[in-house]
Design a protein around this motif. Structure first.
Motif, PDB file in Angstrom:
ATOM      1  N   ASN A 172      28.412  28.089  23.722  1.00  0.00           N
ATOM      2  CA  ASN A 172      29.626  26.900  24.178  1.00  0.00           C
ATOM      3  C   ASN A 172      29.478  25.749  24.117  1.00  0.00           C
ATOM      4  O   ASN A 172      30.054  24.529  23.253  1.00  0.00           O
ATOM      5  CB  ASN A 172      30.838  27.587  25.753  1.00  0.00           C
ATOM      6  CG  ASN A 172      30.871  28.550  25.173  1.00  0.00           C
ATOM      7  OD1 ASN A 172      31.089  29.363  24.004  1.00  0.00           O
ATOM      8  ND2 ASN A 172      31.356  30.145  26.588  1.00  0.00           N
ATOM      9  N   ASN A 299      43.191  23.420  33.097  1.00  0.00           N
ATOM     10  CA  ASN A 299      42.235  22.197  32.610  1.00  0.00           C
ATOM     11  C   ASN A 299      41.403  21.820  33.053  1.00  0.00           C
ATOM     12  O   ASN A 299      39.939  20.776  32.627  1.00  0.00           O
ATOM     13  CB  ASN A 299      43.364  20.829  32.015  1.00  0.00           C
ATOM     14  CG  ASN A 299      43.459  21.086  30.792  1.00  0.00           C
ATOM     15  OD1 ASN A 299      43.684  22.063  30.256  1.00  0.00           O
ATOM     16  ND2 ASN A 299      45.158  20.565  30.671  1.00  0.00           N
ATOM     17  N   LEU A 302      38.304  24.458  33.023  1.00  0.00           N
ATOM     18  CA  LEU A 302      37.397  23.856  31.205  1.00  0.00           C
ATOM     19  C   LEU A 302      36.589  23.045  32.015  1.00  0.00           C
ATOM     20  O   LEU A 302      35.238  23.302  31.435  1.00  0.00           O
ATOM     21  CB  LEU A 302      38.542  23.982  30.404  1.00  0.00           C
ATOM     22  CG  LEU A 302      38.237  23.696  28.881  1.00  0.00           C
ATOM     23  CD1 LEU A 302      37.434  24.415  28.326  1.00  0.00           C
ATOM     24  CD2 LEU A 302      38.499  22.906  28.128  1.00  0.00           C
ATOM     25  N   MET A 318      36.853  20.002  24.132  1.00  0.00           N
ATOM     26  CA  MET A 318      37.393  20.468  25.778  1.00  0.00           C
ATOM     27  C   MET A 318      38.704  21.409  25.343  1.00  0.00           C
ATOM     28  O   MET A 318      38.129  22.869  24.937  1.00  0.00           O
ATOM     29  CB  MET A 318      36.491  20.173  26.779  1.00  0.00           C
ATOM     30  CG  MET A 318      35.353  20.211  27.181  1.00  0.00           C
ATOM     31  SD  MET A 318      35.039  19.110  28.911  1.00  0.00           S
ATOM     32  CE  MET A 318      33.515  18.477  28.515  1.00  0.00           C
ATOM     33  N   ALA A 319      39.504  20.437  24.835  1.00  0.00           N
ATOM     34  CA  ALA A 319      40.857  21.250  25.079  1.00  0.00           C
ATOM     35  C   ALA A 319      41.399  22.060  23.828  1.00  0.00           C
ATOM     36  O   ALA A 319      42.166  23.115  23.829  1.00  0.00           O
ATOM     37  CB  ALA A 319      41.836  20.123  25.234  1.00  0.00           C
ATOM     38  N   HIS A 321      39.091  23.440  21.918  1.00  0.00           N
ATOM     39  CA  HIS A 321      37.218  24.443  22.298  1.00  0.00           C
ATOM     40  C   HIS A 321      38.096  25.741  21.425  1.00  0.00           C
ATOM     41  O   HIS A 321      38.940  26.274  22.410  1.00  0.00           O
ATOM     42  CB  HIS A 321      36.929  24.414  23.309  1.00  0.00           C
ATOM     43  CG  HIS A 321      35.738  25.075  23.061  1.00  0.00           C
ATOM     44  ND1 HIS A 321      35.328  26.663  22.514  1.00  0.00           N
ATOM     45  CD2 HIS A 321      33.751  24.743  23.175  1.00  0.00           C
ATOM     46  CE1 HIS A 321      33.384  27.073  23.123  1.00  0.00           C
ATOM     47  NE2 HIS A 321      33.223  25.977  22.600  1.00  0.00           N
ATOM     48  N   ARG A 324      38.379  28.353  24.436  1.00  0.00           N
ATOM     49  CA  ARG A 324      39.065  27.515  25.484  1.00  0.00           C
ATOM     50  C   ARG A 324      39.233  28.593  26.345  1.00  0.00           C
ATOM     51  O   ARG A 324      39.002  28.847  27.642  1.00  0.00           O
ATOM     52  CB  ARG A 324      40.168  26.602  24.652  1.00  0.00           C
ATOM     53  CG  ARG A 324      40.864  26.251  25.696  1.00  0.00           C
ATOM     54  CD  ARG A 324      41.571  25.433  26.014  1.00  0.00           C
ATOM     55  NE  ARG A 324      42.189  24.198  27.341  1.00  0.00           N
ATOM     56  CZ  ARG A 324      42.827  25.294  28.227  1.00  0.00           C
ATOM     57  NH1 ARG A 324      42.999  26.556  28.049  1.00  0.00           N
ATOM     58  NH2 ARG A 324      44.021  24.677  29.749  1.00  0.00           N
ATOM     59  N   ARG A 325      40.140  29.392  25.534  1.00  0.00           N
ATOM     60  CA  ARG A 325      40.860  30.506  26.773  1.00  0.00           C
ATOM     61  C   ARG A 325      40.159  31.440  27.137  1.00  0.00           C
ATOM     62  O   ARG A 325      40.089  31.861  28.538  1.00  0.00           O
ATOM     63  CB  ARG A 325      42.106  31.514  25.971  1.00  0.00           C
ATOM     64  CG  ARG A 325      43.654  30.424  24.994  1.00  0.00           C
ATOM     65  CD  ARG A 325      44.436  31.298  24.615  1.00  0.00           C
ATOM     66  NE  ARG A 325      45.672  31.895  25.684  1.00  0.00           N
ATOM     67  CZ  ARG A 325      45.172  33.175  26.353  1.00  0.00           C
ATOM     68  NH1 ARG A 325      44.860  34.201  25.313  1.00  0.00           N
ATOM     69  NH2 ARG A 325      46.703  33.446  26.760  1.00  0.00           N
TER      70      ARG A 325
END
Length: 608
Positions: A172, A299, A302, A318-319, A321, A324-325
């Protein structure tokens, strides 16, 4: 020790020099035990080839391995069998092969023919702890047999989970940085140095995950007997939904669970490890299918997943990515299950009918509102300073509060739960009142609180942590107090004073104890207990509101309640007589239900 070439015996090693020698061997390419400096091996030890026919056994080796004094020589297979069953602290499997099975399993069942001649049964192990650095060093049946005999063991996938976790972080992080390189926010030459800079903190994050998971399994073991019926329903529910094959996973049959219940034995750590894994897997699917991973409050979850050197520069990236989920879901599920326990979601769904996503949201709110994270960190700081039993007692106390408070929240709020909104609504009042509980409590409730502090102190917790744990354990009623304050427009301290005077006058603590002692062997008994408990708390909250509305503000809450009692003397007398008739008897479901109806009648009469 042994591998596929040699058997190594050092009956009484020097810790410092043997460590240095093992480190030297580790750094050698293609080393073997035969490269070990023989001069460093203690008396009676040596390195022996597995190809020889017979190995002499010294008196020192016999003592170390628990071999009878009459034995002077063993074949290599016999010696390795003795090593596996030696009376030691730790048996560590770091290689390839399955060396332990259950008594009821055949060697053919194991499917590792090369080790048939040295394999032992779980009940033959005399090690206090088994660690599995390799895969499938023991069959699941062998693990369970060893654990039922008192051995400490989990599973290979628990002992090896740090490697998988580390790989997840690596992948990641590389996805994040490679996208940054592509969009020009990171110079390609800076990528690898930045990766190296994150190394130590990634290790800390991975160890944190494993620490939490190990703690969860320890807490599960502590409740293995008391919650056996719940664990049984959880297994049956997963099986009914086609999400678990209990035969494939070595989980006990209903008949075996009946026998354990008769013997007062619950699930073992290897079984909890399997169950914990399935709970997390199933829950991840449910959360991924919901809107929860897309909510703004996640957020922070994360960002906290990534090491500190990346948090400042790449928050926006990152938001975006692509995983992300999935990252958010894994994090929130791990945290919620590790904090709440293996059966937390099952019990809450069973008792409230609420979906998993809102239970998780409510869990996040309660953790924040009551400051459970701060207490947990304080308890963790006591590692190796106080008995584990003391720390476990503190963890279970916070879980009891979490159980009850989450149920309150999902049944008293419109769904979906607004995580930041509810946190902001509840935290100020609860954080103000929680430190004051001992002075707010009266009579039996105060005595119970003080007795619980003394019990935790007796287990070894420092006074400050014993006190904080107890206040959280007994702090559930603060939710109703804050709610009444919000509805009536009164100050929370004023509401709390009246609430706890009424609680003492109507012996609510005694009634709650009786409700807690009711059986919960099946789903309906569990639901009945829960309904009575929450109805009783709701009745106390309603009485508090009536007193506040019927009397003028007064710093003396006792005088205020007395004034209200004078106006409702007849109804109150009937209620107190009914409570008095209960006496010291434990009370059953019917008796307590009638008493609760009498209290609700008093609420209606005083409001008329």
């Amino acid at each position: 020790a042994f591998d596929h070439r040699h058997i190594f015996i050092d009956p009484s090693p020097d810790a410092a020099s043997s460590y240095e020698e093992r480190a030297r061997l580790f750094a050698l390419p293609r080393s073997s035990w035969d490269d070990y400096d023989k001069e460093l091996i203690s008396a009676g030890g040596g390195v022996y080839s597995r190809a020889v026919k017979s190995i002499p056994i010294s008196a020192e080796a016999r003592d170390a391995l628990g071999i009878p004094a009459s034995v002077t020589a063993l074949t290599p297979n016999e010696l390795m069998h003795a090593i596996l069953s030696a009376p030691v602290d730790l048996l560590w499997n770091g290689g390839i092969g399955t060396y332990v099975k259950a008594t009821g399993e055949s060697h053919a069942d194991v499917g590792d023919k090369a080790n048939d001649h040295i394999r032992v049964n779980g009940r033959e192990l005399r090690a206090k702890v088994v660690g599995e650095g390799g895969n499938l060093g023991l069959t699941q049946g062998g693990r369970i047999e060893y654990a039922l005999g008192g051995g400490r063991i989990t599973t290979d996938f628990i002992d090896n989970s740090a490697g998988v976790d580390c790989s997840d972080h690596e992948v990641n992080i590389k996805i994040l940085l490679d996208r940054a390189v592509l969009d020009g926010t990171l110079d390609p030459k800076d990528r690898n140095p930045l990766l190296a800079e994150t190394t130590d903190e990634v290790g800390e994050l991975v160890l944190r995950d494993n620490y939490d998971q190990a703690t969860t399994l320890g807490n599960s073991r502590a409740q293995s007997r008391s919650l056996l019926s719940v664990h049984r329903r959880l297994i049956a529910d997963l099986e009914r939904r086609g999400q678990l094959d209990r035969t494939l996973e070595g989980l006990p049959t209903d008949e075996e669970l009946d026998a354990r219940a008769e013997a007062g034995v619950g699930l073992t750590s290897p079984e909890f490890a399997v169950l914990l894994s399935y709970v997390k897997i199933v829950l991840e699917h449910e959360i991924l299918d919901s809107d929860l991973p897309d909510e703004d409050w996640t957020n922070d979850v994360l960002v906290d997943y990534f090491p500190t050197p990346l948090r400042g520069r790449f928050v926006e990236a990152m938001a975006e990515h692509p995983l992300r989920r999935e990252i958010v879901t894994t994090q929130v599920v791990n945290q919620a299950v590790n904090r709440g326990g293996t059966s937390f979601f099952h019990r809450t769904v069973e008792e409230t009918g609420t979906g998993a996503a809102d239970i998780l949201r409510a869990s996040v709110v309660i953790q924040e509102v009551y400051g459970l994270g701060e207490l947990r960190r304080a308890v963790e700081s006591l590692d190796n300073q106080v008995p584990t039993q003391a720390q476990t007692a503190a963890y279970l106390a916070t879980r009891r509060l979490l159980d009850r408070a989450v149920r309150w929240l999902v049944t008293n709020r419109r769904l979906p739960i607004d995580v930041p909104g509810e946190t902001a609504r509840l935290r100020p009042g609860i954080s103000r009142l929680l430190p004051q509980l001992e002075t707010l409590f009266r009579g039996r409730e105060r005595e119970a609180l003080q007795a619980n502090v003394a019990t935790l102190r007796g287990l070894g917790l420092p006074m400050e942590i014993a006190d904080a744990t107890t206040r959280i354990m007994y702090g559930f009623g603060l939710l109703d107090i804050v709610e009444v304050a919000s509805r009536t427009g009164r100050e929370v301290g004023e509401v709390a004073a009246v609430y706890y005077v009424l609680s003492e006058r109507f012996r609510f603590f005694d009634l709650l104890v009786r409700i807690s002692n009711l059986p919960r062997e099946d789903r309906w008994q569990t639901l009945a207990r829960m309904a009575l408990r929450y109805d009783l708390y709701a009745a106390l909250a309603a009485l508090t509101a009536e007193v506040l509305n019927a009397t003028a503000p007064d710093d003396d809450a006792v005088a205020r309640v007395h004034e209200w009692e004078q106006s409702n003397a007849t109804s109150i007398a009937r209620t107190r007589n009914a409570i008095g008739e209960l006496g010291e008897s434990p009370g059953d479901l019917a008796t307590i239900s009638v008493l609760l109806r009498q209290i609700r009648t008093l609420v209606r009469a005083s409001a008329a």
